[in-house]
Design a protein around this motif. Sequence first.
Motif, PDB file in Angstrom:
ATOM      1  N   VAL A  69       0.840  -1.204   0.000  1.00  0.00           N
ATOM      2  CA  VAL A  69       0.000   0.000   0.000  1.00  0.00           C
ATOM      3  C   VAL A  69       0.875   1.254   0.000  1.00  0.00           C
ATOM      4  CG1 VAL A  69      -1.654   1.328   1.377  1.00  0.00           C
ATOM      5  CG2 VAL A  69      -2.007  -1.116   1.017  1.00  0.00           C
ATOM      6  N   THR A  70       1.959   1.238   0.766  1.00  0.00           N
ATOM      7  CA  THR A  70       2.881   2.374   0.796  1.00  0.00           C
ATOM      8  C   THR A  70       3.517   2.580  -0.575  1.00  0.00           C
ATOM      9  OG1 THR A  70       3.341   2.051   3.140  1.00  0.00           O
ATOM     10  CG2 THR A  70       4.967   3.302   1.886  1.00  0.00           C
ATOM     11  N   ALA A  71       3.970   1.500  -1.180  1.00  0.00           N
ATOM     12  CA  ALA A  71       4.592   1.587  -2.511  1.00  0.00           C
ATOM     13  C   ALA A  71       3.589   2.098  -3.546  1.00  0.00           C
ATOM     14  CB  ALA A  71       5.136   0.225  -2.932  1.00  0.00           C
ATOM     15  N   GLU A  72       2.350   1.631  -3.474  1.00  0.00           N
ATOM     16  CA  GLU A  72       1.323   2.089  -4.419  1.00  0.00           C
ATOM     17  C   GLU A  72       1.023   3.575  -4.216  1.00  0.00           C
ATOM     18  OE1 GLU A  72      -1.621   2.110  -7.428  1.00  0.00           O
ATOM     19  OE2 GLU A  72       0.163   0.934  -7.049  1.00  0.00           O
ATOM     20  N   ALA A  73       0.977   4.025  -2.970  1.00  0.00           N
ATOM     21  CA  ALA A  73       0.729   5.448  -2.691  1.00  0.00           C
ATOM     22  C   ALA A  73       1.863   6.300  -3.256  1.00  0.00           C
ATOM     23  CB  ALA A  73       0.581   5.676  -1.194  1.00  0.00           C
ATOM     24  N   LYS A  74       3.099   5.839  -3.112  1.00  0.00           N
ATOM     25  CA  LYS A  74       4.239   6.576  -3.664  1.00  0.00           C
ATOM     26  C   LYS A  74       4.171   6.605  -5.187  1.00  0.00           C
ATOM     27  CE  LYS A  74       7.478   5.797   0.104  1.00  0.00           C
ATOM     28  NZ  LYS A  74       8.716   5.123   0.520  1.00  0.00           N
ATOM     29  N   ARG A  75       3.820   5.477  -5.793  1.00  0.00           N
ATOM     30  CA  ARG A  75       3.713   5.412  -7.248  1.00  0.00           C
ATOM     31  C   ARG A  75       2.651   6.372  -7.754  1.00  0.00           C
ATOM     32  NH1 ARG A  75       0.700   4.046 -11.073  1.00  0.00           N
ATOM     33  NH2 ARG A  75      -0.921   3.165  -9.773  1.00  0.00           N
ATOM     34  N   ARG A  76       1.504   6.385  -7.072  1.00  0.00           N
ATOM     35  CA  ARG A  76       0.417   7.290  -7.473  1.00  0.00           C
ATOM     36  C   ARG A  76       0.814   8.753  -7.308  1.00  0.00           C
ATOM     37  NH1 ARG A  76      -5.479   4.867  -5.927  1.00  0.00           N
ATOM     38  NH2 ARG A  76      -5.194   2.856  -6.941  1.00  0.00           N
ATOM     39  N   ALA A  78       3.835   9.987  -7.436  1.00  0.00           N
ATOM     40  CA  ALA A  78       4.800  10.306  -8.489  1.00  0.00           C
ATOM     41  C   ALA A  78       4.088  10.488  -9.827  1.00  0.00           C
ATOM     42  CB  ALA A  78       5.852   9.206  -8.590  1.00  0.00           C
ATOM     43  N   SER A  79       3.122   9.645 -10.115  1.00  0.00           N
ATOM     44  CA  SER A  79       2.360   9.745 -11.354  1.00  0.00           C
ATOM     45  C   SER A  79       1.574  11.054 -11.394  1.00  0.00           C
ATOM     46  CB  SER A  79       1.405   8.564 -11.486  1.00  0.00           C
ATOM     47  OG  SER A  79       0.612   8.677 -12.628  1.00  0.00           O
ATOM     48  N   LYS A  80       0.984  11.413 -10.261  1.00  0.00           N
ATOM     49  CA  LYS A  80       0.222  12.664 -10.183  1.00  0.00           C
ATOM     50  C   LYS A  80       1.139  13.857 -10.407  1.00  0.00           C
ATOM     51  CE  LYS A  80      -2.819  15.244  -7.078  1.00  0.00           C
ATOM     52  NZ  LYS A  80      -3.477  15.267  -5.766  1.00  0.00           N
ATOM     53  N   LYS A  81       2.342  13.811  -9.826  1.00  0.00           N
ATOM     54  CA  LYS A  81       3.293  14.908  -9.997  1.00  0.00           C
ATOM     55  C   LYS A  81       3.711  15.030 -11.462  1.00  0.00           C
ATOM     56  CE  LYS A  81       7.646  16.809  -8.306  1.00  0.00           C
ATOM     57  NZ  LYS A  81       7.475  17.937  -9.130  1.00  0.00           N
ATOM     58  N   VAL A  82       3.962  13.912 -12.116  1.00  0.00           N
ATOM     59  CA  VAL A  82       4.334  13.942 -13.535  1.00  0.00           C
ATOM     60  C   VAL A  82       3.210  14.572 -14.346  1.00  0.00           C
ATOM     61  CG1 VAL A  82       4.731  12.476 -15.569  1.00  0.00           C
ATOM     62  CG2 VAL A  82       5.958  12.022 -13.441  1.00  0.00           C
ATOM     63  N   LYS A  83       1.976  14.190 -14.060  1.00  0.00           N
ATOM     64  CA  LYS A  83       0.834  14.755 -14.782  1.00  0.00           C
ATOM     65  C   LYS A  83       0.714  16.250 -14.530  1.00  0.00           C
ATOM     66  CE  LYS A  83      -1.976  10.586 -15.013  1.00  0.00           C
ATOM     67  NZ  LYS A  83      -3.188   9.920 -14.534  1.00  0.00           N
TER      68      LYS A  83
END
Length: 100
Positions: A69-76, A78-83
Amino acid sequence: MDPAQQWVHEREAAELLALKHGTLRTMRRDRRLLPGDHYIFATGTAGGPVVYNITAIRESMAQRTKDLVTAEAKRRAASKKVKQDSIETFSDAQHVRAGS
């Protein structure tokens, strides 16, 4: 041995963990369950009946869930920041210059 640990045969372990027998075997094969910690051969011989430490497996699954869950939150994030970084914005100064 810790008396709080609950060692049970595969059928009961699958039931208590709400898993299929095959899933337990796959978890053993993939080394998600560790010999001696999560399971042992009841007779001490390879290929013999296996018993599982329900307490240790639950603790391991809880930690793995937290990590996932922590890894998924970080991935999301990072994805949001890229967007957000890819969104082109124009300041008022650029707008005024463009219109002149």
